[in-house]
Design a protein around this motif. Structure first.
Motif, PDB file in Angstrom:
ATOM      1  N   UNK A 176      39.691  47.649  44.053  1.00  0.00           N
ATOM      2  CA  UNK A 176      40.850  46.860  44.459  1.00  0.00           C
ATOM      3  C   UNK A 176      40.501  46.009  45.668  1.00  0.00           C
ATOM      4  N   UNK A 177      41.026  44.804  45.686  1.00  0.00           N
ATOM      5  CA  UNK A 177      40.758  43.884  46.783  1.00  0.00           C
ATOM      6  C   UNK A 177      41.569  44.249  48.018  1.00  0.00           C
ATOM      7  N   UNK A 229      44.431  42.597  43.837  1.00  0.00           N
ATOM      8  CA  UNK A 229      43.964  42.581  42.454  1.00  0.00           C
ATOM      9  C   UNK A 229      42.994  43.727  42.251  1.00  0.00           C
ATOM     10  N   UNK A 230      42.998  44.278  41.058  1.00  0.00           N
ATOM     11  CA  UNK A 230      42.138  45.399  40.725  1.00  0.00           C
ATOM     12  C   UNK A 230      41.460  45.126  39.391  1.00  0.00           C
ATOM     13  N   UNK A 263      34.852  36.134  36.647  1.00  0.00           N
ATOM     14  CA  UNK A 263      35.925  36.948  36.088  1.00  0.00           C
ATOM     15  C   UNK A 263      36.575  36.341  34.849  1.00  0.00           C
ATOM     16  N   UNK A 264      35.993  35.330  34.273  1.00  0.00           N
ATOM     17  CA  UNK A 264      36.680  34.685  33.167  1.00  0.00           C
ATOM     18  C   UNK A 264      36.753  35.577  31.932  1.00  0.00           C
ATOM     19  N   UNK A 265      35.967  36.656  31.915  1.00  0.00           N
ATOM     20  CA  UNK A 265      36.016  37.571  30.788  1.00  0.00           C
ATOM     21  C   UNK A 265      36.386  38.989  31.215  1.00  0.00           C
ATOM     22  N   UNK A 266      36.854  39.168  32.435  1.00  0.00           N
ATOM     23  CA  UNK A 266      37.194  40.498  32.922  1.00  0.00           C
ATOM     24  C   UNK A 266      38.697  40.722  32.899  1.00  0.00           C
ATOM     25  N   UNK A 267      39.078  41.981  32.691  1.00  0.00           N
ATOM     26  CA  UNK A 267      40.488  42.361  32.760  1.00  0.00           C
ATOM     27  C   UNK A 267      40.858  42.585  34.218  1.00  0.00           C
ATOM     28  N   UNK A 268      41.856  41.858  34.706  1.00  0.00           N
ATOM     29  CA  UNK A 268      42.277  41.949  36.107  1.00  0.00           C
ATOM     30  C   UNK A 268      43.746  42.339  36.162  1.00  0.00           C
ATOM     31  N   UNK A 269      44.060  43.319  37.006  1.00  0.00           N
ATOM     32  CA  UNK A 269      45.436  43.764  37.206  1.00  0.00           C
ATOM     33  C   UNK A 269      45.912  43.291  38.579  1.00  0.00           C
ATOM     34  N   UNK A 270      47.187  42.850  38.644  1.00  0.00           N
ATOM     35  CA  UNK A 270      47.751  42.328  39.888  1.00  0.00           C
ATOM     36  C   UNK A 270      48.874  43.235  40.379  1.00  0.00           C
ATOM     37  N   UNK A 271      48.977  43.306  41.730  1.00  0.00           N
ATOM     38  CA  UNK A 271      50.002  44.151  42.347  1.00  0.00           C
ATOM     39  C   UNK A 271      50.649  43.396  43.500  1.00  0.00           C
TER      40      UNK A 271
END
Length: 316
Positions: free
Chosen positions: A215-216, A206-207, A170-178
């Motif tokens: 989403x996890x 995380x999504x 995931x070092x180059x992925x956009x990750x959203x946190x909730x």
């Protein structure tokens, strides 16, 4: 050995411009993993030699940059072409014309899985990085949240790092946190939480995109009160209250002593005034007054024995 023109052209494309320095080069990872529906950034860089002229070496800038897939020499069609605005808008060029050829893929789909190549052209020649980068697209079903602590319970004031993981790096992925279903401002594969309070308690997910399709499962964080920290936090106001009470008592004692001294001084002054008045009254009583009344006969005859002098009153 003779070589036909077509074979010569292929060798030139593979090796770069004829007679050029071996510095013609494109660098990107061998393979890259992208989760379907997410946004990924493929790192890339390129170099080319200086052109030697009579005035000395001159570095030429690229005039055209192209990204393609399933096309060995980046001929039409291309996913990105700086000279063609009709290229796929989901592929965005984040690089420049000087050496950065980074590519961003937005909302990836299954058909995006392919080998991608980059080509750049100067006013002299062009070069294609034939090795390319293999992009794999996964369904992202195994998106998980991992923690830097083994337990879900963390003491107040502590810290924890949550990491969003999947089959891809995931070092180059956009990750959203909730947290509790509400989006956090932090983005990226790692979420750093420090100086924890009770407000940080909750379920974290995380999504890989803002639509929450990938989403996890929730990861629960519980922040508990540190007893030692709580005792220190409670002791400070208690000590402050005690000191305030002591100061008030001292102030009241000083005030009471002053009032007592003032009252005593007032009584002494009043007593002195009374003594002065009494002394003044005693002095006035020592004065004697005498009154003498004479009774005479109205006739002017000579006095005789019957005429007696009568002292009617003598007052001392």
């Amino acid at each position: 050995m003779k070589m036909n023109p077509w074979t010569l052209s292929v060798l030139l494309l593979l090796a770069g411009p004829l007679g050029a320095d071996p510095d013609w080069h494109v660098e990107y990872p061998d393979s890259f993993c992208v989760v379907e529906g997410s946004t990924a950034t493929i790192p890339c860089s390129f170099t080319h030699p200086a052109v030697h002229k009579r005035t000395g070496p001159v570095v030429e800038r690229a005039e055209r940059v192209v990204w393609c897939h399933s096309n060995k020499y980046c001929s039409e069609p291309n996913v990105y072409d700086s000279s063609n605005v009709r290229a796929d808008s989901r592929f965005r060029y984040l690089g420049d014309l000087d050496g950065n050829c980074t590519l961003k893929i937005i909302k990836t789909v299954k058909r995006d899985a392919a080998r991608y190549r980059f080509r750049f052209e100067t006013n002299v020649e062009g070069y294609t990085g034939l090795r390319g980068v293999r992009v794999n697209v996964t369904n992202g079903e195994d998106v998980k949240v991992r923690s830097s602590v083994t337990d879900h319970v963390v003491k107040e004031g502590g810290q924890v790092t949550l990491t969003c993981t999947s089959a891809c790096s995931f070092h180059q992925l956009d990750v959203h946190w909730y947290r509790k279903g509400h989006a956090l401002s932090e983005k990226g594969p790692a979420l750093h939480l420090s100086s924890l309070t009770n407000d940080d308690t909750g379920n974290y997910t995380c999504s890989l995109d803002s639509s929450k399709q990938k989403t996890s499962a929730p990861w629960s964080l519980i922040v508990v009160v540190d007893e030692g920290r709580y005792a220190r936090r409670v002791a400070v106001p208690v000590v402050s209250v005690v000191l305030a009470v002591v100061l008030l008592l001292l102030a009241g004692l000083v005030f009471a002593k002053r009032r007592h001294a003032q009252k005593k001084a007032s009584e002494v002054i009043q007593k002195q005034e009374v003594n002065c008045k009494q002394e003044a009254v005693g002095a006035s009583e020592e004065v004697s007054y005498s009154t003498v009344h004479f009774k005479r006969n109205s006739s002017r005859s000579a006095p005789g024995p019957e005429h007696e002098i009568v002292y009617s009153e003598v007052v001392h």
